[in-house]
Scaffold this motif. Structure first.
Motif, PDB file in Angstrom:
ATOM      1  N   HIS A  64      41.451 115.196  39.925  1.00 24.14           N
ATOM      2  CA  HIS A  64      40.863 116.323  40.552  1.00 24.14           C
ATOM      3  C   HIS A  64      41.659 117.202  40.782  1.00 24.14           C
ATOM      4  N   ASP A  68      48.265 118.577  44.485  1.00 22.70           N
ATOM      5  CA  ASP A  68      49.234 117.372  44.616  1.00 22.70           C
ATOM      6  C   ASP A  68      48.901 116.319  43.531  1.00 22.70           C
ATOM      7  N   HIS A  69      47.727 116.815  42.453  1.00 27.34           N
ATOM      8  CA  HIS A  69      47.589 115.989  41.514  1.00 27.34           C
ATOM      9  C   HIS A  69      47.909 117.100  40.061  1.00 27.34           C
ATOM     10  N   ASP A 180      41.461 110.076  44.565  1.00 24.87           N
ATOM     11  CA  ASP A 180      41.504 110.231  46.062  1.00 24.87           C
ATOM     12  C   ASP A 180      40.097 109.878  46.426  1.00 24.87           C
ATOM     13  N   HIS A 228      46.713 108.018  46.660  1.00 18.08           N
ATOM     14  CA  HIS A 228      47.924 108.004  47.815  1.00 18.08           C
ATOM     15  C   HIS A 228      47.735 106.308  48.424  1.00 18.08           C
TER      16      HIS A 228
HETATM   17 ZN    ZN Z   1      45.367 113.876  46.821  1.00 16.81          ZN
END
Ligand code: ZN
Length: 245
Positions: A64, A68-69, A180, A228
């Motif tokens: 996604h 952070d990805h 996530d 995570h």
């Molecule tokens: Zn994330």
């Protein structure tokens, strides 16, 4: 940066409170997610630590389009011309036809708790100054069929965290890269460690997350590489039950 060996072909890498994964197939690699923008040096170091060169990465699969990805994508596409792919709906998000992401105000509100405050500081450091990334060049993968990428991964639509969230299954080794949709911990979580959903502030649709997690139950996987938290092994159905409890 910490590299965890999952099996002969798969390594999970932990950067700034986030994971990405390297899937090898001969000399070629698929990269699943890429960490924060300022994890880019760690991303390159992780490729080297597994005995590969950045040029060996022939596909980047994105779960996604949160920062952070996708943070390492501009570096990889800019320096090495690596193709970047995701599901059709998430490709729209990656092109920033719309944005589903925690807002600065929501982040500020998180600062009321010490662990979350620490996460906010980590995040600002890991992102700044690249707070706006869009991926106009992103390609689309079809769902539920083996992809022509190293490792033969299969895209699993898992809408909820984002509307187009896409997990990836590696049928040959029983590994699920859940992004996530299903995680095993987060600095802002009060559930400790173990299979769980992300806190509500991060999700676009709570009902969507519930449905997406439930739909993972019967996939042929016994190893979870989440976006995570730590690596988890065991029956996927047990992990799904724990996360939905
Ligand atoms: Zn994330």
């Amino acid at each position: 940066m910490h590299v965890t060996r999952v099996n002969d072909q798969v390594h999970m890498v932990t950067g700034t409170n986030v994971n990405w994964a390297l899937v090898s197939d001969g000399s070629a690699l698929t990269l699943v997610d890429t960490g924060y923008p300022n994890d880019s040096a760690a991303l390159l170091a992780s490729i080297a630590e597994t005995g590969h060169r950045p040029q060996d990465v022939t596909a980047i699969l994105i779960t996604h389009a949160h920062l952070d990805h996708i943070g390492g994508v501009p570096m990889m596409t800019g320096r090495f011309g690596t193709p970047v792919l995701t599901g059709a709906e998430e490709a729209r998000h990656a092109r920033r036809e719309y944005l589903e992401q925690i807002t600065p105000l929501e982040m500020l509100r998180l600062c009321g708790h010490r662990a979350s405050r620490r996460w906010v500081l980590d995040t600002v450091r890991a992102v700044f100054p690249q707070i706006k990334i869009s991926l106009p060049q992103v390609g689309v993968v079809p769902p539920k069929e083996p992809l022509d990428v190293p490792g033969g991964l299969v895209a699993i639509p898992t809408p909820g965290h984002t509307t187009g969230h896409t997990a990836y299954l590696m049928p040959s080794t029983g590994v699920l890269f859940s992004g996530d949709a299903l995680v095993t911990g987060h600095p802002t979580s009060r559930r400790g460690e173990g299979p769980q959903r992300l806190p509500e502030v991060f999700n676009t649709s709570e009902d969507g997350v519930t449905t997406a997690i439930a739909a993972l139950r019967d996939l042929p996987a016994d190893t979870l590489v989440p976006g995570h938290g730590g690596l988890a092994r065991g029956p996927l159905a047990d992990m799904v039950d724990k996360a939905l409890r």
